[in-house]
Design a protein around this motif. Structure first.
Motif, PDB file in Angstrom:
ATOM      1  N   ALA A 206       0.851  -1.182   0.000  1.00 13.18           N
ATOM      2  CA  ALA A 206       0.000   0.000   0.000  1.00 13.18           C
ATOM      3  C   ALA A 206       0.891   1.238   0.000  1.00 13.18           C
ATOM      4  O   ALA A 206       1.892   1.282   0.721  1.00 13.18           O
ATOM      5  CB  ALA A 206      -0.910  -0.002   1.220  1.00 13.18           C
ATOM      6  N   ASP A 207       0.530   2.214  -0.788  1.00 10.23           N
ATOM      7  CA  ASP A 207       1.312   3.434  -0.923  1.00 10.23           C
ATOM      8  C   ASP A 207       0.443   4.631  -0.549  1.00 10.23           C
ATOM      9  O   ASP A 207      -0.333   5.128  -1.364  1.00 10.23           O
ATOM     10  CB  ASP A 207       1.813   3.568  -2.363  1.00 10.23           C
ATOM     11  N   PRO A 208       0.540   5.124   0.687  1.00 11.45           N
ATOM     12  CA  PRO A 208      -0.285   6.271   1.110  1.00 11.45           C
ATOM     13  C   PRO A 208       0.083   7.564   0.409  1.00 11.45           C
ATOM     14  O   PRO A 208      -0.717   8.509   0.390  1.00 11.45           O
ATOM     15  CB  PRO A 208      -0.016   6.357   2.622  1.00 11.45           C
ATOM     16  N   VAL A 209       1.265   7.634  -0.188  1.00  9.37           N
ATOM     17  CA  VAL A 209       1.653   8.820  -0.946  1.00  9.37           C
ATOM     18  C   VAL A 209       0.949   8.844  -2.302  1.00  9.37           C
ATOM     19  O   VAL A 209       0.799   9.891  -2.921  1.00  9.37           O
ATOM     20  CB  VAL A 209       3.181   8.864  -1.140  1.00  9.37           C
ATOM     21  N   CYS A 210       0.497   7.696  -2.746  1.00  4.78           N
ATOM     22  CA  CYS A 210      -0.240   7.543  -4.006  1.00  4.78           C
ATOM     23  C   CYS A 210       0.596   8.029  -5.195  1.00  4.78           C
ATOM     24  O   CYS A 210       0.124   8.779  -6.049  1.00  4.78           O
ATOM     25  CB  CYS A 210      -1.568   8.299  -3.949  1.00  4.78           C
TER      26      CYS A 210
END
Length: 210
Positions: free
Chosen positions: A40-44
């Protein structure tokens, strides 16, 4: 005024902080969705241009509210992306269900997920992974990117089609999950899109290499 010893200590502390900041900036912000090789990449920080376009569309619909509503999203505006788009209902009890799914999603997973819970549509492993990601999107009201190997996929016990869903562990994927809200705060739906890759089409994700 600081003494020479104090000044030296301050300088050392500042340099240490700067070094730590540089090292942190060089590390990947990805969160592994263990035990799978998916992240998962919260920085997107999206790579696939199709997902970037959908993310930019969502951002353009925010206007005054930090999160657009379902009514602000018009499928006609992103027709080329519709096959790989799916929408998730965030239910009051904290669970999630498919509101709809594009043809590429149906073909990929070998089942029609519309109207079904995550576990029923995707199987237990994929449901756990998806629930963790969707919960974060709901709680923080921010877009999330996921990527990596599709080793989390387990075909449902009862496939919707005559032919059971096939093994996808040789494939990789990148996806985006965009919150929607009727009041700009509480998330009730998630607009998603997933691109799957196989063979020579698989892109490199340097942030998860090694």
């Amino acid at each position: 005024m600081a003494t020479p010893a104090q000044q030296a200590a301050n300088d050392a502390a500042r340099k240490a902080a700067q070094k730590a900041a540089r090292e942190a900036g060089g590390r990947s912000p990805l969160l592994r969705l263990a035990p799978f090789h998916a992240y998962a990449d919260p920085v997107c920080a999206l790579k696939d241009r199709r997902l970037v376009e959908l993310h930019e569309y969502w951002r353009g619909k925010r206007q005054i509210a930090p999160i657009p509503a379902r009514g602000d999203i018009h499928p006609r505006d992103f027709k080329p992306h519709l096959p790989r788009v799916f929408m998730i209902d965030a239910l009051p009890d904290g669970s999630f269900a498919f509101r709809l799914a594009g043809t590429a999603i149906v073909d990929l997973f070998g089942c029609e997920p519309t109207g079904k819970s995550l576990s029923t549509a995707l199987g237990p492993q994929a449901a756990r992974l998806a629930s963790a990601v969707f919960t974060a999107v709901v709680e923080y009201g921010r877009p999330m990117r996921t990527l990596g190997a599709m080793d989390w996929w387990t075909p449902p016990e009862r496939a919707s089609f005559e032919a059971p869903a096939y093994d996808l562990s040789h494939m990789t994927f990148e996806a985006v999950h965009l919150p929607l809200s009727p009041d700009g705060a509480a998330v009730d739906m998630i607009l998603c899109a997933l691109v799957a890759y196989s063979g020579e089409d698989q892109p490199q994700f340097p942030e998860i290499s090694g």
